[in-house]
Design a protein around this motif. Structure first.
Motif, short mmCIF file in Angstrom:
data_model
loop_
_atom_site.label_atom_id
_atom_site.label_comp_id
_atom_site.label_asym_id
_atom_site.label_seq_id
_atom_site.Cartn_x
_atom_site.Cartn_y
_atom_site.Cartn_z
N GLY A 10 4.54 -1.22 -2.40
CA GLY A 10 3.31 -1.20 -1.59
C GLY A 10 3.37 -2.26 -0.49
N MET A 11 2.30 -2.34 0.28
CA MET A 11 2.26 -3.24 1.44
C MET A 11 2.41 -4.71 1.03
N LEU A 12 1.60 -5.15 0.11
CA LEU A 12 1.68 -6.55 -0.35
C LEU A 12 2.86 -6.73 -1.30
N GLY A 13 3.03 -5.77 -2.22
CA GLY A 13 4.09 -5.88 -3.23
C GLY A 13 5.46 -6.04 -2.59
N LYS A 29 8.63 -2.72 -10.14
CA LYS A 29 8.35 -1.37 -10.67
C LYS A 29 7.22 -0.78 -9.86
N ASP A 30 7.27 0.54 -9.71
CA ASP A 30 6.18 1.21 -8.98
C ASP A 30 5.83 2.50 -9.71
N ILE A 31 5.00 3.31 -9.06
CA ILE A 31 4.47 4.50 -9.73
C ILE A 31 5.57 5.44 -10.23
N PHE A 34 6.55 3.80 -13.81
CA PHE A 34 5.51 4.07 -14.81
C PHE A 34 4.13 3.87 -14.19
N ASP A 35 3.15 4.48 -14.85
CA ASP A 35 1.77 4.47 -14.38
C ASP A 35 1.02 3.35 -15.12
N ILE A 36 0.46 2.41 -14.37
CA ILE A 36 -0.22 1.29 -15.05
C ILE A 36 -1.47 1.77 -15.81
N TYR A 60 -5.18 1.50 -6.63
CA TYR A 60 -5.64 2.68 -5.88
C TYR A 60 -6.43 2.09 -4.73
N THR A 61 -5.85 2.15 -3.51
CA THR A 61 -6.42 1.36 -2.40
C THR A 61 -7.11 2.19 -1.31
N ASP A 62 -7.17 3.52 -1.49
CA ASP A 62 -7.83 4.33 -0.46
C ASP A 62 -9.35 4.29 -0.69
N VAL A 123 -17.42 2.48 -4.52
CA VAL A 123 -16.72 2.73 -5.79
C VAL A 123 -15.46 1.87 -5.90
N TYR A 124 -14.72 1.75 -4.80
CA TYR A 124 -13.51 0.92 -4.81
C TYR A 124 -13.86 -0.52 -5.25
N GLY A 125 -14.88 -1.10 -4.62
CA GLY A 125 -15.30 -2.47 -4.96
C GLY A 125 -15.74 -2.58 -6.42
N SER A 127 -14.69 -0.69 -8.89
CA SER A 127 -13.50 -0.58 -9.76
C SER A 127 -12.71 -1.90 -9.75
N LYS A 128 -12.64 -2.55 -8.59
CA LYS A 128 -11.91 -3.82 -8.50
C LYS A 128 -12.65 -4.91 -9.28
N LEU A 129 -13.99 -4.89 -9.23
CA LEU A 129 -14.76 -5.87 -10.01
C LEU A 129 -14.56 -5.63 -11.51
N TRP A 149 -8.66 -7.25 4.31
CA TRP A 149 -8.20 -6.67 5.58
C TRP A 149 -6.68 -6.84 5.75
N LEU A 150 -5.92 -6.38 4.77
CA LEU A 150 -4.47 -6.60 4.79
C LEU A 150 -3.73 -5.70 5.78
N TYR A 151 -2.69 -6.23 6.37
CA TYR A 151 -1.73 -5.43 7.12
C TYR A 151 -0.35 -6.03 6.87
N1 LIG Z 1 -5.14 -3.19 1.72
C1 LIG Z 1 -6.12 -4.07 1.86
O1 LIG Z 1 -6.69 -4.22 2.96
C2 LIG Z 1 -6.54 -4.93 0.70
C3 LIG Z 1 -7.58 -5.85 0.89
C4 LIG Z 1 -7.95 -6.69 -0.16
C5 LIG Z 1 -7.31 -6.60 -1.37
N2 LIG Z 1 -6.32 -5.69 -1.56
C6 LIG Z 1 -5.67 -5.62 -2.87
O2 LIG Z 1 -4.33 -6.06 -2.73
C7 LIG Z 1 -3.48 -5.36 -3.64
C8 LIG Z 1 -2.33 -4.74 -2.87
O3 LIG Z 1 -2.87 -3.83 -1.90
P1 LIG Z 1 -1.92 -3.00 -0.91
O4 LIG Z 1 -2.75 -2.65 0.27
O5 LIG Z 1 -0.62 -3.68 -0.77
O6 LIG Z 1 -1.72 -1.66 -1.77
P2 LIG Z 1 -0.76 -0.42 -1.48
O7 LIG Z 1 0.00 -0.62 -0.21
O8 LIG Z 1 -1.61 0.81 -1.64
O9 LIG Z 1 0.29 -0.53 -2.68
C9 LIG Z 1 -0.06 -0.26 -3.99
C10 LIG Z 1 1.19 0.22 -4.70
O10 LIG Z 1 0.82 0.56 -6.05
C11 LIG Z 1 1.31 1.87 -6.33
N3 LIG Z 1 0.45 2.50 -7.33
C12 LIG Z 1 -0.70 3.20 -7.12
N4 LIG Z 1 -1.19 3.64 -8.29
C13 LIG Z 1 -0.34 3.21 -9.26
C14 LIG Z 1 -0.31 3.37 -10.67
N5 LIG Z 1 -1.25 4.07 -11.31
N6 LIG Z 1 0.71 2.81 -11.37
C15 LIG Z 1 1.69 2.13 -10.72
N7 LIG Z 1 1.71 1.95 -9.39
C16 LIG Z 1 0.70 2.49 -8.67
C17 LIG Z 1 1.25 2.57 -4.99
O11 LIG Z 1 2.03 3.76 -4.99
P3 LIG Z 1 1.57 4.96 -4.00
O12 LIG Z 1 1.65 4.40 -2.61
O13 LIG Z 1 2.55 6.01 -4.27
O14 LIG Z 1 0.17 5.29 -4.38
C18 LIG Z 1 1.79 1.49 -4.07
O15 LIG Z 1 3.20 1.43 -4.07
C19 LIG Z 1 -4.40 -4.37 -4.37
O16 LIG Z 1 -4.83 -4.94 -5.57
C20 LIG Z 1 -5.58 -4.22 -3.43
O17 LIG Z 1 -6.75 -3.84 -4.12
C21 LIG Z 1 -5.91 -4.86 -0.54
#
Ligand SMILES: NC(=O)c1ccc[n+]([C@@H]2O[C@H](COP(=O)([O-])OP(=O)(O)OC[C@H]3O[C@@H](n4cnc5c(N)ncnc54)[C@H](OP(=O)(O)O)[C@@H]3O)[C@@H](O)[C@H]2O)c1
Length: 281
Positions: A10-13, A29-31, A34-36, A60-62, A123-125, A127-129, A149-151
């Motif tokens: 993922g973006m941060l990972g 590890k990613d999806i 295995f599925d977390i 789930y970040t959408d 709903v996203y907020g 679920s995160k809480l 607001w990650l990029y």
């Molecule tokens: N993006 C933001 O602006 C933002 C802001 C604040 C906090 N955050 C938090 O920062 C963290 C990282 O965000 P990000 O934007 O880097 O996320 P991301 O780019 O969507 O990356 C998440 C990764 O997790 C994978 N994934 C999704 N569902 C999974 C599952 N059930 N089991 C295993 N892996 C799974 C995704 O695979 P797929 O791509 O195939 O789904 C993707 O590789 C998250 O906790 C997010 O809530 C993000």
């Protein structure tokens, strides 16, 4: 340290992987692996790898899709965290987890502190809480980092969207009534590395320094990319009619991070310039 990064594609990972790989034994590890959301799969993977630290960047970040798919959203962002926390607790493993500015309702007018009351409005907020609450309930050795607001290099994000849109549209309508702190995942990953290596625990807010509206963010992106033939127009959130509501103000104070590490994050404008140059825009 032996570190397992979940969601390492993922973006941060992916930036966490790159930062930590040079200093530690890191596995990702990613999806596809295995599925977390599966307790069994989490326990199996974590017990097989036996890391000192598990970093959970999987989520789930959408934000808009979460409104219509709340079951999947909660199974990943809440149950997934519980599964990882339980597997880690049994083995004395530290867990590093990420949450969001969207756990707040946006009614404050000064930066949110780590112990401010959460009251998510989508709903996203929510679920995160719920994930945060499971983490506190099922782990006694955790680092919980809220960012915003990650990029970054990998994945869909606002900076990429604006640069791409500007190639085909000459007027961009961007909301001006949501204020937050844009954050480069490369910078966040460095801050996380500091906290992990310092063996810190608890909740931290970490974003790039300063704040802006999405409109101001878009203006800066185009300026930084030397795009001069596109007009950015400020609009109100209501005009977009997106499925998920967003907080009007979700700036996080990083004072605790500064007091703990002695480091400050760089200003968001400087980070945007760096990102644009790294991406070759
Ligand atoms: N993006 C933001 O602006 C933002 C802001 C604040 C906090 N955050 C938090 O920062 C963290 C990282 O965000 P990000 O934007 O880097 O996320 P991301 O780019 O969507 O990356 C998440 C990764 O997790 C994978 N994934 C999704 N569902 C999974 C599952 N059930 N089991 C295993 N892996 C799974 C995704 O695979 P797929 O791509 O195939 O789904 C993707 O590789 C998250 O906790 C997010 O809530 C993000």
């Amino acid at each position: 340290m032996k570190i397992l990064i979940l969601g390492h594609k993922g973006m941060l990972g992916s930036d966490l992987f790159l930062r930590l790989f040079a200093f530690h034994e890191v596995e990702g590890k990613d999806i596809e692996d295995f599925d977390i959301a599966s307790q069994e799969a989490c326990t199996e993977a974590i017990s097989e790898i036996e890391p000192d630290v598990v970093i959970n960047a999987a989520a789930y970040t959408d934000v808009d899709c979460c409104e219509s798919d709340s079951d999947t959203c909660f199974s990943v962002n809440a149950e997934g965290v519980k599964n990882i926390a339980l597997a880690c607790r049994e083995r004395g493993i530290k867990i590093v987890h990420f949450s969001t500015d969207y756990v707040f309702d946006g009614m404050k007018r000064n930066p949110y502190q780590e112990d401010d009351k959460c009251n998510p409005i989508n709903v996203y907020g929510k679920s995160k809480l719920a994930g945060e609450q499971y983490l506190k309930q099922f782990s006694d050795n955790f680092l919980l980092i809220r960012s915003a607001w990650l990029y970054g290099k990998n994945g869909k994000n606002f900076v990429k969207t604006i640069v791409e849109k500007a190639r085909t549209e000459k007027v961009l309508n961007i909301v001006d009534d949501q204020v937050g702190s844009p954050t480069f995942t490369w910078d966040l990953a460095a801050a996380v590395q500091l906290l992990i290596e310092g063996r810190h625990t608890g909740i931290y807010h970490i974003t790039n320094r300063g704040n802006c509206s999405w409109y101001q963010f878009a203006v800066k992106i185009l300026k930084s990319a030397c795009v001069t033939d596109v007009t950015v127009k400020p609009i109100k959130s209501d005009a977009l009619q997106r499925p998920a509501k967003r907080p009007h103000y979700s700036v996080l104070t990083c004072r605790k991070f500064f007091e703990t590490t002695g480091k400050t994050m760089r200003y968001w404008q400087i980070a945007v310039d760096d990102y644009i140059s790294k991406m070759g825009y």
